[in-house]
Enzyme design. Structure first.
Site, PDB file in Angstrom:
ATOM      1  N   CYS A 119      -3.741  -4.718  -8.205  1.00  0.00           N
ATOM      2  CA  CYS A 119      -3.240  -3.350  -8.328  1.00  0.00           C
ATOM      3  C   CYS A 119      -3.478  -2.809  -9.734  1.00  0.00           C
ATOM      4  CB  CYS A 119      -1.759  -3.299  -8.000  1.00  0.00           C
ATOM      5  SG  CYS A 119      -0.797  -4.217  -9.183  1.00  0.00           S
ATOM      6  N   SER A 172       0.824  -1.212   0.000  1.00  0.00           N
ATOM      7  CA  SER A 172       0.000   0.000   0.000  1.00  0.00           C
ATOM      8  C   SER A 172       0.865   1.272   0.000  1.00  0.00           C
ATOM      9  CB  SER A 172      -0.902  -0.014   1.233  1.00  0.00           C
ATOM     10  OG  SER A 172      -0.100  -0.078   2.380  1.00  0.00           O
TER      11      SER A 172
HETATM   12  P1  NAD Z   1       0.387  -3.641   2.929  1.00  0.00           P
HETATM   13  O1  NAD Z   1       1.091  -2.383   2.599  1.00  0.00           O
HETATM   14  O2  NAD Z   1      -0.563  -3.645   4.077  1.00  0.00           O
HETATM   15  O3  NAD Z   1       1.459  -4.813   3.252  1.00  0.00           O
HETATM   16  C1  NAD Z   1       2.500  -5.113   2.371  1.00  0.00           C
HETATM   17  C2  NAD Z   1       3.684  -5.677   3.157  1.00  0.00           C
HETATM   18  O4  NAD Z   1       4.198  -4.667   4.037  1.00  0.00           O
HETATM   19  C3  NAD Z   1       3.348  -6.894   4.009  1.00  0.00           C
HETATM   20  O5  NAD Z   1       4.391  -7.831   3.891  1.00  0.00           O
HETATM   21  C4  NAD Z   1       3.262  -6.316   5.418  1.00  0.00           C
HETATM   22  O6  NAD Z   1       3.648  -7.230   6.415  1.00  0.00           O
HETATM   23  C5  NAD Z   1       4.243  -5.159   5.376  1.00  0.00           C
HETATM   24  N1  NAD Z   1       3.835  -4.047   6.260  1.00  0.00           N
HETATM   25  C6  NAD Z   1       2.562  -3.678   6.559  1.00  0.00           C
HETATM   26  N2  NAD Z   1       2.578  -2.582   7.364  1.00  0.00           N
HETATM   27  C7  NAD Z   1       3.869  -2.257   7.558  1.00  0.00           C
HETATM   28  C8  NAD Z   1       4.515  -1.213   8.273  1.00  0.00           C
HETATM   29  N3  NAD Z   1       3.831  -0.286   8.946  1.00  0.00           N
HETATM   30  N4  NAD Z   1       5.860  -1.173   8.256  1.00  0.00           N
HETATM   31  C9  NAD Z   1       6.581  -2.085   7.563  1.00  0.00           C
HETATM   32  N5  NAD Z   1       6.011  -3.104   6.863  1.00  0.00           N
HETATM   33  C10 NAD Z   1       4.678  -3.193   6.857  1.00  0.00           C
HETATM   34  O7  NAD Z   1      -0.335  -4.125   1.582  1.00  0.00           O
HETATM   35  P2  NAD Z   1      -1.375  -5.313   1.356  1.00  0.00           P
HETATM   36  O8  NAD Z   1      -2.677  -4.938   1.962  1.00  0.00           O
HETATM   37  O9  NAD Z   1      -0.752  -6.616   1.691  1.00  0.00           O
HETATM   38  O10 NAD Z   1      -1.510  -5.267  -0.251  1.00  0.00           O
HETATM   39  C11 NAD Z   1      -2.454  -4.457  -0.934  1.00  0.00           C
HETATM   40  C12 NAD Z   1      -1.796  -3.215  -1.493  1.00  0.00           C
HETATM   41  O11 NAD Z   1      -0.730  -3.577  -2.361  1.00  0.00           O
HETATM   42  C13 NAD Z   1      -2.745  -2.393  -2.354  1.00  0.00           C
HETATM   43  O12 NAD Z   1      -2.563  -1.027  -2.035  1.00  0.00           O
HETATM   44  C14 NAD Z   1      -2.286  -2.652  -3.774  1.00  0.00           C
HETATM   45  O13 NAD Z   1      -2.551  -1.637  -4.722  1.00  0.00           O
HETATM   46  C15 NAD Z   1      -0.825  -2.815  -3.566  1.00  0.00           C
HETATM   47  N6  NAD Z   1      -0.216  -3.538  -4.670  1.00  0.00           N
HETATM   48  C16 NAD Z   1       0.516  -2.820  -5.576  1.00  0.00           C
HETATM   49  C17 NAD Z   1       1.090  -3.449  -6.664  1.00  0.00           C
HETATM   50  C18 NAD Z   1       1.881  -2.666  -7.662  1.00  0.00           C
HETATM   51  O14 NAD Z   1       2.573  -3.290  -8.467  1.00  0.00           O
HETATM   52  N7  NAD Z   1       1.835  -1.358  -7.670  1.00  0.00           N
HETATM   53  C19 NAD Z   1       0.923  -4.830  -6.827  1.00  0.00           C
HETATM   54  C20 NAD Z   1       0.174  -5.541  -5.886  1.00  0.00           C
HETATM   55  C21 NAD Z   1      -0.387  -4.875  -4.799  1.00  0.00           C
END
Ligand code: NAD
Length: 498
Positions: free
Chosen positions: A281, A226
């Protein structure tokens, strides 16, 4: 209850950690596994193991590293259905969708098999008299990957095969919401011949990520997730002098021109908007109807209303549940906000109820369609990441381009038209990194790179393709001068310099 192992220093071990996270089936929210979060000591062991393995892995010729990728590709193909079934069990994705998730990852492994040709440097003779210059591409060292829940096969496979093929070693911290699939990928990677320590997989959430982000041995960080987390990881990684590439959220628009093939547009928009419950995404979350095409919105809404969510092994299911009760709650509150802000809710999936009694507690949301959406509405401004399509209407292509370009995200977009001129103008002027022309979700194959822009990406070099090789390597440039006077002469070394 099954406890999920980590992969540290070549061993699949179950951490004794008391800090655990429940892995659940999103279709009924029953727990299917328990994930122990790794301790600081275990994380340090993973880094030390990757560091030690780098010293020998970097000396393995690129063609031998490619052979590991060839065996890995074979194993992934042989286990394709098994991985997809596991993936469905922890994400709720339909089986076809899960197979696609694995397949898009296999394609990156196939790209990694080409690594010898991709790691060739450049040469120039006689850059000055008697002086030649040439460059080598060398690996960085220990790289870190942090991945999201929505593609638990494809996104880890965007990262470690390319990094490892380049000669690096890798630490993967997969999403805590669906770690079983990445562990299966790791198991097959070891079986393919990856030596001890070349890939380590550790588990947890923000505490584990934050500990790794400041470790001086880690040279580069790849993140997908995200926006707020992507920004935090980009800033922390670069503050700690690491290379970083962070792929973040999106709001992808599809522009529909009056000369487009109506049936193709409608069919494409159905799958592109609510497929995978909108948790992609590159999902189309905004449809921009130009001119009279706004008359098509009612028909599109009727088609979307007929899409039924269902269980992963139900062939009639259009998509599965959302990943968690929190994700469902977030999507429901955004739908409510859309109604409160005055958008017209043509199809409302908020009280969708699955017929099967045992799955009523799952994270189900039915297809939802809004029209009369305006730019000031929260449902337009925020990434919903659910099966919700926002429809907007404009009069001209210029207005559509201006609307898309005002949006802060820039992951993907598409235009439907029969006009080469309109398509050319759109692809040229649009400020989005991946553009589809009569292709709703334009995800590039891995010989290109995945090139999101603006708030959808923080960094310089993108995932897979040639850009991944540049991200995971350094270039060393050698300027060499050899003196002809030094050429030895003797019985076996007589050279005529005339
Ligand atoms: P997220 O950001 O909640 O989590 C992603 C990763 O970050 C996980 O491994 C999680 O453990 C870690 N994480 C979460 N909070 C954290 C913090 N405060 N500090 C450090 N690490 C942390 O995302 P999600 O809900 O798993 O995935 C959905 C998001 O991913 C959506 O916003 C989507 O658009 C995005 N996404 C983007 C792409 C792209 O190519 N642009 C591809 C797939 C998904």
């Amino acid at each position: 209850m099954q406890r999920v192992p980590s992969l540290i220093n070549g061993e699949f071990t179950i951490s004794p950690s008391q800090q655990t996270i429940a892995v659940t089936d999103p279709a009924n929210n029953k727990q299917i596994a328990e994930l122990p979060c790794n301790s600081d000591a275990e994380l340090s062991m993973a880094v030390a193991s990757a560091k030690a393995a780098f010293n020998s892995w970097k000396e393995v010729p690129a063609s031998e590293r490619a052979r590991v990728m060839m065996r890995y590709q074979q194993l992934l193909k042989a286990h394709h259905d098994e991985i997809a079934t596991l993936l469905s069990s922890e994400t709720g994705k339909t089986f076809d969708d899960a197979k696609g998730d694995v397949w898009r990852g296999i394609e990156v492994v196939e790209q990694a098999m080409n690594i010898p040709a991709m790691m060739m440097g450049e040469t120039a003779e006689n850059v000055a008299r008697g002086i030649d210059t040439y460059s080598y591409i060398q690996p960085l060292g220990v790289c870190l990957g942090i991945t999201p829940f929505n593609f638990p096969a494809m996104i880890p496979l965007w990262m470690f095969p390319m990094a490892v093929a380049c000669g690096n070693t890798f630490i993967l911290k997969p999403s805590e919401q669906d770690p079983l699939t990445p562990m299966k990928l790791a198991e097959l990677f070891v079986e393919a011949g990856a030596p001890k320590g070349v890939l380590n997989v550790v588990h947890g959430g923000k505490d584990q990520v934050n500990k790794l982000l400041v470790d001086p041995e880690i040279r580069a960080v790849s993140f997908v997730g995200s926006v707020p987390v992507g920004q935090h990881i980009y800033k922390t990684a670069t503050d700690n002098m690491k290379r970083a590439q962070c792929f973040a959220g999106a709001k992808n628009h599809s522009v529909i021109m009056p000369d487009a093939n109506k049936q193709q547009v409608l069919n494409n928009l159905v799958g592109a908007s609510v497929g995978a419950a909108g948790q992609r995404c590159m999902a189309i979350s905004v449809a921009v109807f130009v001119g009279d095409t706004k008359e098509w919105i009612a028909e599109l809404a009727a088609l979307l209303k007929d899409v039924q969510p269902g269980l992963w092994n139900d062939e009639a299911a259009g998509y599965g549940p959302l990943i968690s009760p929190q994700a469902k709650q977030r999507v429901l509150s955004l739908i409510q906000q859309g109604k409160d802000e005055g958008a017209t809710c043509l199809v409302d999936g908020s009280d969708f109820d699955i017929e099967k009694q045992d799955y009523r507690d799952g994270n189900w949301v039915g297809p939802t369609v809004f029209s009369d959406v305006t730019e000031d509405m929260v449902i337009y401004q925020q990434e919903i990441f659910g099966p919700v399509l926002c429809c907007m209407a404009v009069d001209t292509l210029e207005q559509a381009i201006a609307l898309v370009n005002r949006n802060p995200y820039g992951n993907g977009t598409s235009i439907f038209t029969a006009s080469g001129g309109a398509a050319r103008k759109y692809q040229h002027e649009i400020e989005v990194g991946q553009v589809g022309i009569n292709v709703p979700i334009p995800v590039p194959l891995p010989f290109f790179s995945f090139t999101g822009w603006k708030n959808s990406f923080y960094g310089d070099l993108h995932a897979y393709g040639k850009q991944a090789v540049r991200f995971y390597t350094e270039t060393k440039t050698v300027t060499a001068r050899w003196f002809e006077d030094d050429i030895a002469s003797g019985p076996n070394m007589t050279i005529s310099l005339k």
